[in-house]
Design a protein around this motif. Structure first.
Motif, mmCIF file in Angstrom:
data_model
loop_
_atom_site.group_PDB
_atom_site.id
_atom_site.type_symbol
_atom_site.label_atom_id
_atom_site.label_comp_id
_atom_site.label_asym_id
_atom_site.label_seq_id
_atom_site.Cartn_x
_atom_site.Cartn_y
_atom_site.Cartn_z
ATOM 1 N N ILE A 161 39.335 35.078 34.680
ATOM 2 C CA ILE A 161 39.439 34.666 36.225
ATOM 3 C C ILE A 161 39.950 35.250 36.855
ATOM 4 O O ILE A 161 41.077 36.210 36.723
ATOM 5 N N GLU B 252 40.296 34.173 30.962
ATOM 6 C CA GLU B 252 40.618 33.286 30.978
ATOM 7 C C GLU B 252 41.821 32.443 29.634
ATOM 8 O O GLU B 252 42.614 31.662 29.857
ATOM 9 N N PRO C 295 36.678 31.133 38.209
ATOM 10 C CA PRO C 295 35.498 32.345 37.421
ATOM 11 C C PRO C 295 35.459 33.650 38.339
ATOM 12 O O PRO C 295 34.405 33.260 39.675
ATOM 13 N N ILE D 123 36.132 33.959 29.896
ATOM 14 C CA ILE D 123 35.775 33.736 31.583
ATOM 15 C C ILE D 123 36.878 34.615 32.088
ATOM 16 O O ILE D 123 38.218 34.448 31.885
#
Length: 258
Positions: free
Chosen positions: A109, A177, A197, A107
Motif C-alpha cells: 500500500i 497492509e 493498494p 497487499i
C-alpha cells in the motif's frame, strides 16, 4: 598394504561420523526474525514463528528462535550463524536462498495525508516524489515497482516513517497492509492517513546457503503446501487474529494451484 587398509578404514570412520554429525546438527533449527507483532515477537511467539514450528516439529526437529533488528538478523543467516529468517521479501542483494513459495501474501500500500487524496492517480502518483519505508523494504519494493521512479529513503521504524509523513517531510509511505494496520493500533497519527493498494507482496523464508540451510529449505518446500491448506494453518492465523492475512494467502495459493 597395512597402511592402505588403515587409511581406508580412517576414511570410512571419518565419513560415518561426519554424516552422523550432520544428522545430529539438524535436530535443531535456528530461526531468526524481527520484532514485528503479532507475526514475530521477542519471546518466540507470533504467527510466523508458530508456522515454523508447525512445519518442523512434526519432523522431530526442535525450533530455537531469536529476534534481532532486521540487518543483524539477515547478517546472521548470510554468515550461516542462523539457519533461516522468517518474514522476508526476496532481495537478490543478499546471499540467501529463498523458499519456493511465499509463506504469507499481503497487499502493498501507498500511505499519504488526506489533503493529497484528490491528487492520487494510482501508482503513477509516486513518480518523482519522496517515498519513505522501513529498513529492508526499499530494494525489493523497487523491484515490485520498476516502472516508477521516485526518491526513496529508509527509516528504522514505522513510527519514524509515520512521523515524517505527519510533518510533511515525505510525500508517501509504502508498507505492507498487515504491518501498517498493526502500527495503527499503537499509533494514533496513522489513523488520519489514506491508504491505496499498489501491488501484492510475497513474503518468504530466507535460508542460509550452507548445507544445513539447503536441507532445511528442501524440507520446508516439501511440506509447506500441504500445511497452508490444512486446518492447522487456519487455526494459527485465527489464534493471532489474522483472518485477513489468512484469506489473502489462501486466495493466492488457490489461484496458483488451480
Amino acid at each position: 598394504m597395512k597402511n592402505v587398509f588403515k587409511i581406508a578404514l580412517f576414511i570410512c570412520i571419518t565419513t560415518h561420523f561426519s554424516a552422523q554429525s550432520q544428522q545430529t546438527a539438524l535436530s535443531v533449527v535456528n530461526v531468526v526474525g524481527e520484532n514485528l507483532p503479532p507475526f514475530t515477537l521477542p519471546d518466540g511467539s507470533g504467527q510466523q514463528f508458530d508456522v515454523v514450528r508447525a512445519i518442523f516439529e512434526p519432523l522431530n526437529l526442535s525450533v530455537a528462535i531469536e529476534v534481532y533488528p532486521y540487518k543483524r538478523a539477515v547478517a546472521l543467516v548470510e554468515r550461516g550463524d542462523a539457519d533461516m529468517m522468517i518474514g522476508m521479501l526476496k532481495d537478490d542483494n543478499h546471499q540467501l536462498s529463498y523458499s519456493a513459495y511465499p509463506h504469507d501474501v499481503d497487499i502493498l500500500i501507498a500511505i499519504f495525508k488526506e489533503n493529497n487524496v484528490d491528487k492520487w492517480q494510482g501508482i503513477s502518483s509516486l513518480h518523482g516524489k519522496n517515498v519513505t519505508m522501513v529498513t529492508g523494504l526499499s530494494k525489493p519494493i523497487k523491484a515490485y515497482l520498476p516502472e516508477v521512479e521516485f526518491d526513496m529513503s529508509e527509516v528504522g521504524t514505522r513510527e519514524q516513517a509515520i512521523s515524517k509523513l505527519k510533518h510533511s517531510r515525505t510525500d508517501y509511505m509504502i508498507d505492507s497492509e498487515g504491518s501498517y494496520l498493526t502500527e495503527m493500533t499503537e499509533n494514533a497519527s496513522a489513523i488520519n492517513f489514506i491508504t491505496k493498494p499498489i501491488g501484492v507482496l510475497q513474503i518468504h523464508v530466507a535460508f542460509a546457503t550452507t548445507d544445513r540451510g539447503q536441507r532445511l529449505k528442501t524440507l520446508w518446500d516439501k511440506h509447506f503446501i500441504d500445511f497452508i491448506q490444512s486446518d492447522k494453518a487456519e487455526e494459527i492465523y485465527r489464534k493471532w487474529h489474522l483472518s485477513r492475512e489468512y484469506n489473502n494467502t489462501k486466495r493466492f495459493f488457490a489461484q496458483q494451484l488451480n
